[in-house]
Scaffold this motif. Structure first.
Motif, PDB file in Angstrom:
ATOM      1  N   ALA A  65      43.095  47.181 -10.747  1.00 27.31           N
ATOM      2  CA  ALA A  65      43.528  47.398  -9.402  1.00 27.31           C
ATOM      3  C   ALA A  65      44.594  46.195  -8.814  1.00 27.31           C
ATOM      4  O   ALA A  65      45.524  46.699  -8.092  1.00 27.31           O
ATOM      5  CB  ALA A  65      42.401  47.660  -8.507  1.00 27.31           C
ATOM      6  N   SER A  66      43.985  45.190  -9.023  1.00 26.92           N
ATOM      7  CA  SER A  66      45.049  43.907  -8.490  1.00 26.92           C
ATOM      8  C   SER A  66      46.014  43.609  -9.267  1.00 26.92           C
ATOM      9  O   SER A  66      47.219  43.506  -8.657  1.00 26.92           O
ATOM     10  CB  SER A  66      44.086  42.524  -8.525  1.00 26.92           C
ATOM     11  OG  SER A  66      42.870  42.715  -7.972  1.00 26.92           O
ATOM     12  N   ALA A  67      46.105  43.878 -10.563  1.00 25.47           N
ATOM     13  CA  ALA A  67      47.327  43.902 -11.416  1.00 25.47           C
ATOM     14  C   ALA A  67      48.363  45.026 -11.088  1.00 25.47           C
ATOM     15  O   ALA A  67      49.411  44.887 -10.917  1.00 25.47           O
ATOM     16  CB  ALA A  67      47.088  44.191 -12.951  1.00 25.47           C
ATOM     17  N   ASP A  68      47.772  46.262 -10.610  1.00 29.38           N
ATOM     18  CA  ASP A  68      48.668  47.365 -10.169  1.00 29.38           C
ATOM     19  C   ASP A  68      49.257  47.026  -8.826  1.00 29.38           C
ATOM     20  O   ASP A  68      50.598  47.099  -8.739  1.00 29.38           O
ATOM     21  CB  ASP A  68      47.713  48.610 -10.101  1.00 29.38           C
ATOM     22  CG  ASP A  68      47.325  49.359 -11.326  1.00 29.38           C
ATOM     23  OD1 ASP A  68      47.978  48.889 -12.327  1.00 29.38           O
ATOM     24  OD2 ASP A  68      46.598  50.257 -11.383  1.00 29.38           O
ATOM     25  N   LEU A  69      48.468  46.275  -8.062  1.00 35.27           N
ATOM     26  CA  LEU A  69      49.129  46.026  -6.772  1.00 35.27           C
ATOM     27  C   LEU A  69      50.161  44.995  -6.838  1.00 35.27           C
ATOM     28  O   LEU A  69      51.347  45.057  -6.177  1.00 35.27           O
ATOM     29  CB  LEU A  69      47.882  45.531  -5.700  1.00 35.27           C
ATOM     30  CG  LEU A  69      48.305  45.103  -4.593  1.00 35.27           C
ATOM     31  CD1 LEU A  69      48.753  46.459  -3.442  1.00 35.27           C
ATOM     32  CD2 LEU A  69      47.022  44.692  -3.828  1.00 35.27           C
ATOM     33  N   LEU A  70      49.888  44.171  -7.842  1.00 38.89           N
ATOM     34  CA  LEU A  70      51.024  43.007  -8.015  1.00 38.89           C
ATOM     35  C   LEU A  70      52.379  43.582  -8.489  1.00 38.89           C
ATOM     36  O   LEU A  70      53.335  43.260  -8.382  1.00 38.89           O
ATOM     37  CB  LEU A  70      50.274  41.913  -8.961  1.00 38.89           C
ATOM     38  CG  LEU A  70      49.440  40.838  -8.255  1.00 38.89           C
ATOM     39  CD1 LEU A  70      48.710  40.206  -9.188  1.00 38.89           C
ATOM     40  CD2 LEU A  70      49.891  40.203  -7.248  1.00 38.89           C
ATOM     41  N   LYS A  71      52.186  44.489  -9.548  1.00 36.81           N
ATOM     42  CA  LYS A  71      53.365  45.282 -10.274  1.00 36.81           C
ATOM     43  C   LYS A  71      54.172  46.014  -8.852  1.00 36.81           C
ATOM     44  O   LYS A  71      55.410  46.063  -9.202  1.00 36.81           O
ATOM     45  CB  LYS A  71      52.711  46.133 -11.201  1.00 36.81           C
ATOM     46  CG  LYS A  71      53.964  46.919 -11.877  1.00 36.81           C
ATOM     47  CD  LYS A  71      53.417  47.710 -12.757  1.00 36.81           C
ATOM     48  CE  LYS A  71      52.611  47.223 -13.847  1.00 36.81           C
ATOM     49  NZ  LYS A  71      52.350  48.258 -15.177  1.00 36.81           N
ATOM     50  N   LEU A  72      53.241  46.592  -8.132  1.00 36.47           N
ATOM     51  CA  LEU A  72      54.128  47.495  -6.968  1.00 36.47           C
ATOM     52  C   LEU A  72      54.799  46.363  -6.194  1.00 36.47           C
ATOM     53  O   LEU A  72      55.888  46.703  -5.691  1.00 36.47           O
ATOM     54  CB  LEU A  72      52.922  48.185  -6.097  1.00 36.47           C
ATOM     55  CG  LEU A  72      53.451  48.783  -4.904  1.00 36.47           C
ATOM     56  CD1 LEU A  72      54.268  50.060  -5.065  1.00 36.47           C
ATOM     57  CD2 LEU A  72      52.224  49.308  -4.186  1.00 36.47           C
ATOM     58  N   VAL A  73      54.152  45.364  -5.981  1.00 34.80           N
ATOM     59  CA  VAL A  73      55.159  44.516  -4.797  1.00 34.80           C
ATOM     60  C   VAL A  73      56.433  44.002  -5.902  1.00 34.80           C
ATOM     61  O   VAL A  73      57.335  43.774  -5.141  1.00 34.80           O
ATOM     62  CB  VAL A  73      53.997  43.277  -4.634  1.00 34.80           C
ATOM     63  CG1 VAL A  73      54.934  42.253  -3.984  1.00 34.80           C
ATOM     64  CG2 VAL A  73      52.929  43.633  -3.822  1.00 34.80           C
ATOM     65  N   GLY A  74      56.090  43.540  -7.096  1.00 30.47           N
ATOM     66  CA  GLY A  74      57.242  43.017  -7.784  1.00 30.47           C
ATOM     67  C   GLY A  74      58.483  44.105  -7.809  1.00 30.47           C
ATOM     68  O   GLY A  74      59.478  43.942  -7.567  1.00 30.47           O
ATOM     69  N   ARG A  75      58.046  45.343  -8.291  1.00 26.98           N
ATOM     70  CA  ARG A  75      58.935  46.431  -8.328  1.00 26.98           C
ATOM     71  C   ARG A  75      59.616  46.720  -6.827  1.00 26.98           C
ATOM     72  O   ARG A  75      60.798  46.960  -6.609  1.00 26.98           O
ATOM     73  CB  ARG A  75      58.371  47.594  -8.837  1.00 26.98           C
ATOM     74  CG  ARG A  75      58.024  47.481 -10.305  1.00 26.98           C
ATOM     75  CD  ARG A  75      57.426  48.738 -10.664  1.00 26.98           C
ATOM     76  NE  ARG A  75      57.057  48.820 -12.193  1.00 26.98           N
ATOM     77  CZ  ARG A  75      56.503  49.700 -12.737  1.00 26.98           C
ATOM     78  NH1 ARG A  75      55.906  50.796 -12.041  1.00 26.98           N
ATOM     79  NH2 ARG A  75      56.175  49.712 -14.144  1.00 26.98           N
ATOM     80  N   THR A  76      59.004  46.483  -5.846  1.00 26.59           N
ATOM     81  CA  THR A  76      59.519  46.953  -4.462  1.00 26.59           C
ATOM     82  C   THR A  76      60.489  45.640  -4.307  1.00 26.59           C
ATOM     83  O   THR A  76      61.575  46.103  -3.590  1.00 26.59           O
ATOM     84  CB  THR A  76      58.255  47.019  -3.634  1.00 26.59           C
ATOM     85  OG1 THR A  76      57.525  47.893  -3.856  1.00 26.59           O
ATOM     86  CG2 THR A  76      58.700  47.302  -2.132  1.00 26.59           C
ATOM     87  N   LEU A  77      59.996  44.543  -4.339  1.00 34.99           N
ATOM     88  CA  LEU A  77      60.966  43.306  -4.028  1.00 34.99           C
ATOM     89  C   LEU A  77      62.349  43.335  -4.846  1.00 34.99           C
ATOM     90  O   LEU A  77      63.462  43.088  -4.320  1.00 34.99           O
ATOM     91  CB  LEU A  77      60.058  41.996  -4.332  1.00 34.99           C
ATOM     92  CG  LEU A  77      58.876  41.679  -3.412  1.00 34.99           C
ATOM     93  CD1 LEU A  77      58.411  40.423  -3.558  1.00 34.99           C
ATOM     94  CD2 LEU A  77      59.388  41.672  -1.793  1.00 34.99           C
ATOM     95  N   ILE A  78      62.189  43.713  -6.068  1.00 29.95           N
ATOM     96  CA  ILE A  78      63.301  43.851  -7.061  1.00 29.95           C
ATOM     97  C   ILE A  78      64.451  44.738  -6.227  1.00 29.95           C
ATOM     98  O   ILE A  78      65.629  44.560  -6.533  1.00 29.95           O
ATOM     99  CB  ILE A  78      62.916  43.783  -8.485  1.00 29.95           C
ATOM    100  CG1 ILE A  78      62.594  42.721  -9.033  1.00 29.95           C
ATOM    101  CG2 ILE A  78      64.259  44.234  -9.035  1.00 29.95           C
ATOM    102  CD1 ILE A  78      61.856  42.785 -10.382  1.00 29.95           C
ATOM    103  N   SER A  79      63.792  45.864  -6.040  1.00 30.61           N
ATOM    104  CA  SER A  79      64.758  46.997  -5.352  1.00 30.61           C
ATOM    105  C   SER A  79      65.100  46.807  -4.076  1.00 30.61           C
ATOM    106  O   SER A  79      65.985  47.640  -3.669  1.00 30.61           O
ATOM    107  CB  SER A  79      63.770  48.409  -5.731  1.00 30.61           C
ATOM    108  OG  SER A  79      62.941  48.389  -4.908  1.00 30.61           O
ATOM    109  N   THR A  80      64.580  45.972  -3.215  1.00 33.40           N
ATOM    110  CA  THR A  80      64.815  45.976  -1.789  1.00 33.40           C
ATOM    111  C   THR A  80      65.416  44.724  -1.166  1.00 33.40           C
ATOM    112  O   THR A  80      66.139  44.484  -0.439  1.00 33.40           O
ATOM    113  CB  THR A  80      63.715  46.445  -0.977  1.00 33.40           C
ATOM    114  OG1 THR A  80      62.635  45.400  -1.001  1.00 33.40           O
ATOM    115  CG2 THR A  80      63.200  47.882  -1.295  1.00 33.40           C
ATOM    116  N   VAL A  81      65.202  43.463  -2.179  1.00 35.08           N
ATOM    117  CA  VAL A  81      65.436  42.120  -1.549  1.00 35.08           C
ATOM    118  C   VAL A  81      66.828  41.748  -2.095  1.00 35.08           C
ATOM    119  O   VAL A  81      67.041  41.764  -3.303  1.00 35.08           O
ATOM    120  CB  VAL A  81      64.376  41.140  -1.797  1.00 35.08           C
ATOM    121  CG1 VAL A  81      64.918  39.657  -1.429  1.00 35.08           C
ATOM    122  CG2 VAL A  81      63.274  41.668  -1.266  1.00 35.08           C
TER     123      VAL A  81
END
Length: 222
Positions: A65-81
């Motif tokens: 679950a932690s790995a999934d959460l970190l992946k979600l953050v990574g993908r979100t930052l790449i697409s929005t920052v």
């Protein structure tokens, strides 16, 4: 662990929003002048992604679950920052996710090992993507010492709170140490000697994130 991670991400979004003007001011001195704005946008999007994600699978391990959460953050930052921060921070979170996912599940790796492994993978991911190392006035000047301090604390038998306190202190010292550095990577390198005397905004935001994480975990068992 994943509950502490989510609490950290939400707290980090609040802190970045508060510190966005200061981060942008640092970036105006030696960069594109938008680091605080971009980080604020990115972590605001992370909170929205957290709010909108489906419920966790009940049989999923804490590490998964932690790995999934970190992946979600990574993908979100790449697409929005925008700028370099999105790919760099996004890569950091994606590499951390992969490293945590690869840890043993039976018996499960300790929270301290997971945190340390994630930090090391994040720093390595940024270094690989940016083809950078320490001493070049980048976020690595905060993250690499932080990862090394975390590993030393882990090897010394430290619990997650102590490990993250050591990482936080090392990151803060590393960020401050960028002030007298000559920038040789990124936009700041275009300024040559005029980059000397300014704290690197990326190192500052990295230290900020670790400061928030250490605070969240201080009284939480992960």
């Amino acid at each position: 662990m994943h509950e502490a991670l989510e609490a950290w991400l939400r707290a980090a979004a609040d802190r970045i929003h508060q510190e966005a003007p200061a981060l942008t001011a640092l970036d105006q001195a030696i960069g594109d002048g938008d680091h605080g704005i971009n980080m604020d946008r990115g972590f605001g999007a992370v909170v929205k992604a957290l709010d909108g994600r489906p419920p966790a699978e009940p049989d999923k391990s804490d590490l998964a679950a932690s790995a999934d959460l970190l992946k979600l953050v990574g993908r979100t930052l790449i697409s929005t920052v925008g700028g370099a921060s999105g790919p760099l921070y996004g890569t950091a979170f994606l590499k951390a996710s992969a490293a945590v996912a690869a840890l043993p599940a039976d018996p499960p790796a300790s929270g301290g090992l997971a945190v340390t492994t994630a930090l090391e993978a994040a720093a390595a991911g940024i270094g690989g993507l940016g083809k950078a190392t320490t001493g070049e006035k980048t976020m690595l000047d905060a993250l690499v010492p932080a990862a090394a301090a975390a590993r030393a604390a882990l090897d010394g038998g430290g619990e997650p709170g102590a490990i993250l306190a050591a990482a936080r202190d090392a990151a803060a010292a590393g960020a401050a140490a960028t002030i007298p550095m000559l920038a040789t990577k990124g936009r700041a390198s275009y300024l040559g000697e005029r980059s000397i005397g300014h704290q690197d905004p990326g190192a500052t935001s990295a230290a900020l994130l670790l400061d928030v994480l250490a605070g969240v975990v201080a009284d939480v068992a992960v």
